[in-house]
Design a protein around this motif. Structure first.
Motif, PDB file in Angstrom:
ATOM      1  N   ASN A 142      37.434  48.522  52.184  1.00 38.13           N
ATOM      2  CA  ASN A 142      37.851  49.617  51.319  1.00 38.13           C
ATOM      3  C   ASN A 142      36.968  50.859  51.451  1.00 38.13           C
ATOM      4  OD1 ASN A 142      35.772  48.195  50.116  1.00 38.13           O
ATOM      5  ND2 ASN A 142      36.558  48.405  48.042  1.00 38.13           N
ATOM      6  N   LEU A 143      35.787  50.728  52.087  1.00 41.11           N
ATOM      7  CA  LEU A 143      34.926  51.885  52.323  1.00 41.11           C
ATOM      8  C   LEU A 143      34.897  52.288  53.796  1.00 41.11           C
ATOM      9  CD1 LEU A 143      31.854  50.942  50.094  1.00 41.11           C
ATOM     10  CD2 LEU A 143      33.709  52.527  49.546  1.00 41.11           C
ATOM     11  N   ALA A 144      35.563  51.524  54.641  1.00 41.44           N
ATOM     12  CA  ALA A 144      35.597  51.763  56.083  1.00 41.44           C
ATOM     13  C   ALA A 144      34.186  51.826  56.673  1.00 41.44           C
ATOM     14  CB  ALA A 144      36.383  53.035  56.400  1.00 41.44           C
ATOM     15  N   ILE A 145      33.335  50.886  56.243  1.00 37.86           N
ATOM     16  CA  ILE A 145      31.964  50.793  56.740  1.00 37.86           C
ATOM     17  C   ILE A 145      31.846  49.522  57.562  1.00 37.86           C
ATOM     18  CG2 ILE A 145      29.543  50.444  56.099  1.00 37.86           C
ATOM     19  CD1 ILE A 145      30.119  51.946  53.510  1.00 37.86           C
ATOM     20  N   SER A 146      31.324  49.661  58.771  1.00 37.90           N
ATOM     21  CA  SER A 146      31.001  48.505  59.600  1.00 37.90           C
ATOM     22  C   SER A 146      29.527  48.577  59.930  1.00 37.90           C
ATOM     23  CB  SER A 146      31.810  48.512  60.892  1.00 37.90           C
ATOM     24  OG  SER A 146      33.173  48.317  60.617  1.00 37.90           O
ATOM     25  N   SER A 147      28.845  47.455  59.805  1.00 41.96           N
ATOM     26  CA  SER A 147      27.415  47.445  60.070  1.00 41.96           C
ATOM     27  C   SER A 147      26.970  46.019  60.328  1.00 41.96           C
ATOM     28  CB  SER A 147      26.662  48.040  58.875  1.00 41.96           C
ATOM     29  OG  SER A 147      25.304  48.241  59.196  1.00 41.96           O
ATOM     30  N   GLU A 148      25.668  45.849  60.442  1.00 43.36           N
ATOM     31  CA  GLU A 148      25.116  44.512  60.552  1.00 43.36           C
ATOM     32  C   GLU A 148      23.779  44.464  59.842  1.00 43.36           C
ATOM     33  OE1 GLU A 148      24.931  43.802  64.799  1.00 43.36           O
ATOM     34  OE2 GLU A 148      22.830  44.348  64.836  1.00 43.36           O
ATOM     35  N   ILE A 149      23.433  43.285  59.385  1.00 43.19           N
ATOM     36  CA  ILE A 149      22.153  43.060  58.730  1.00 43.19           C
ATOM     37  C   ILE A 149      21.504  41.849  59.378  1.00 43.19           C
ATOM     38  CG2 ILE A 149      22.832  44.029  56.496  1.00 43.19           C
ATOM     39  CD1 ILE A 149      22.752  40.830  55.743  1.00 43.19           C
ATOM     40  N   THR A 150      20.222  41.725  59.176  1.00 41.86           N
ATOM     41  CA  THR A 150      19.484  40.571  59.654  1.00 41.86           C
ATOM     42  C   THR A 150      18.817  39.914  58.452  1.00 41.86           C
ATOM     43  OG1 THR A 150      19.072  41.672  61.753  1.00 41.86           O
ATOM     44  CG2 THR A 150      17.665  39.811  61.228  1.00 41.86           C
ATOM     45  N   ILE A 151      19.028  38.610  58.307  1.00 42.27           N
ATOM     46  CA  ILE A 151      18.380  37.854  57.240  1.00 42.27           C
ATOM     47  C   ILE A 151      17.686  36.650  57.869  1.00 42.27           C
ATOM     48  CG2 ILE A 151      19.998  38.593  55.451  1.00 42.27           C
ATOM     49  CD1 ILE A 151      21.403  35.897  55.683  1.00 42.27           C
ATOM     50  N   THR A 152      16.785  36.050  57.114  1.00 46.32           N
ATOM     51  CA  THR A 152      16.097  34.873  57.643  1.00 46.32           C
ATOM     52  C   THR A 152      17.072  33.706  57.700  1.00 46.32           C
ATOM     53  OG1 THR A 152      15.371  34.036  55.493  1.00 46.32           O
ATOM     54  CG2 THR A 152      13.920  35.631  56.605  1.00 46.32           C
ATOM     55  N   MET A 153      16.809  32.789  58.597  1.00 46.22           N
ATOM     56  CA  MET A 153      17.648  31.586  58.693  1.00 46.22           C
ATOM     57  C   MET A 153      17.580  30.791  57.390  1.00 46.22           C
ATOM     58  SD  MET A 153      19.277  31.523  61.506  1.00 46.22           S
ATOM     59  CE  MET A 153      19.629  29.969  62.261  1.00 46.22           C
ATOM     60  N   ASP A 154      16.421  30.776  56.751  1.00 45.99           N
ATOM     61  CA  ASP A 154      16.294  30.061  55.481  1.00 45.99           C
ATOM     62  C   ASP A 154      17.234  30.646  54.434  1.00 45.99           C
ATOM     63  OD1 ASP A 154      14.415  28.359  56.558  1.00 45.99           O
ATOM     64  OD2 ASP A 154      12.702  29.437  55.706  1.00 45.99           O
ATOM     65  N   ASP A 155      17.291  31.979  54.343  1.00 46.91           N
ATOM     66  CA  ASP A 155      18.206  32.618  53.395  1.00 46.91           C
ATOM     67  C   ASP A 155      19.657  32.310  53.742  1.00 46.91           C
ATOM     68  OD1 ASP A 155      16.158  33.695  51.903  1.00 46.91           O
ATOM     69  OD2 ASP A 155      16.336  35.712  52.746  1.00 46.91           O
ATOM     70  N   PHE A 156      19.978  32.341  55.025  1.00 46.81           N
ATOM     71  CA  PHE A 156      21.343  32.042  55.458  1.00 46.81           C
ATOM     72  C   PHE A 156      21.698  30.591  55.126  1.00 46.81           C
ATOM     73  CE2 PHE A 156      24.410  30.558  58.651  1.00 46.81           C
ATOM     74  CZ  PHE A 156      25.437  31.457  58.441  1.00 46.81           C
ATOM     75  N   ASN A 157      20.805  29.664  55.461  1.00 47.06           N
ATOM     76  CA  ASN A 157      21.073  28.246  55.188  1.00 47.06           C
ATOM     77  C   ASN A 157      21.186  27.963  53.696  1.00 47.06           C
ATOM     78  OD1 ASN A 157      21.153  27.550  57.905  1.00 47.06           O
ATOM     79  ND2 ASN A 157      18.967  27.183  58.005  1.00 47.06           N
ATOM     80  N   THR A 158      20.376  28.620  52.895  1.00 41.74           N
ATOM     81  CA  THR A 158      20.470  28.463  51.444  1.00 41.74           C
ATOM     82  C   THR A 158      21.811  28.975  50.938  1.00 41.74           C
ATOM     83  OG1 THR A 158      18.078  28.653  51.178  1.00 41.74           O
ATOM     84  CG2 THR A 158      19.415  29.109  49.236  1.00 41.74           C
ATOM     85  N   ALA A 159      22.263  30.096  51.501  1.00 43.12           N
ATOM     86  CA  ALA A 159      23.540  30.686  51.072  1.00 43.12           C
ATOM     87  C   ALA A 159      24.719  29.784  51.394  1.00 43.12           C
ATOM     88  CB  ALA A 159      23.727  32.055  51.713  1.00 43.12           C
TER      89      ALA A 159
END
Length: 85
Positions: free
Chosen positions: A26-43
């Motif tokens: 809805n905002l026409a924004i494309s991007s990328e972020i980097t997070i720790t694997m621990d944060d990703f696995n917890t999510a």
């Protein structure tokens, strides 16, 4: 959160990070972020709702990154001097 589309993710096990590409439709924004694997696995842990938890982590990381870009607001004070006749 239906307007957030995760388009790709790339694990980097050597550096213990996950790069997530996303689009906010809805905002026409494309991007990328980097997070720790621990944060990703917890999510994603805990079964159902993992995708929504990843989306929430992506949005919170994006908000933190954008907040860090905001310039510091400076307040200036103006003093007026009047002359008596």
């Amino acid at each position: 959160m239906d307007s957030l589309l995760i388009t790709d993710y790339k694990p980097d096990y050597n550096n213990n990070i996950m790069t997530i590409s996303f689009t906010i439709k809805n905002l026409a924004i494309s991007s990328e972020i980097t997070i720790t694997m621990d944060d990703f696995n917890t999510a994603i842990a805990g079964g159902a709702g993992g995708a929504d938890r990843v989306k929430l982590k992506v949005l919170n990381t994006l908000i933190d990154s954008l907040t860090a870009l905001k310039p510091v607001t400076l307040t200036t004070t103006t003093t007026t001097t009047t002359k008596e006749a």
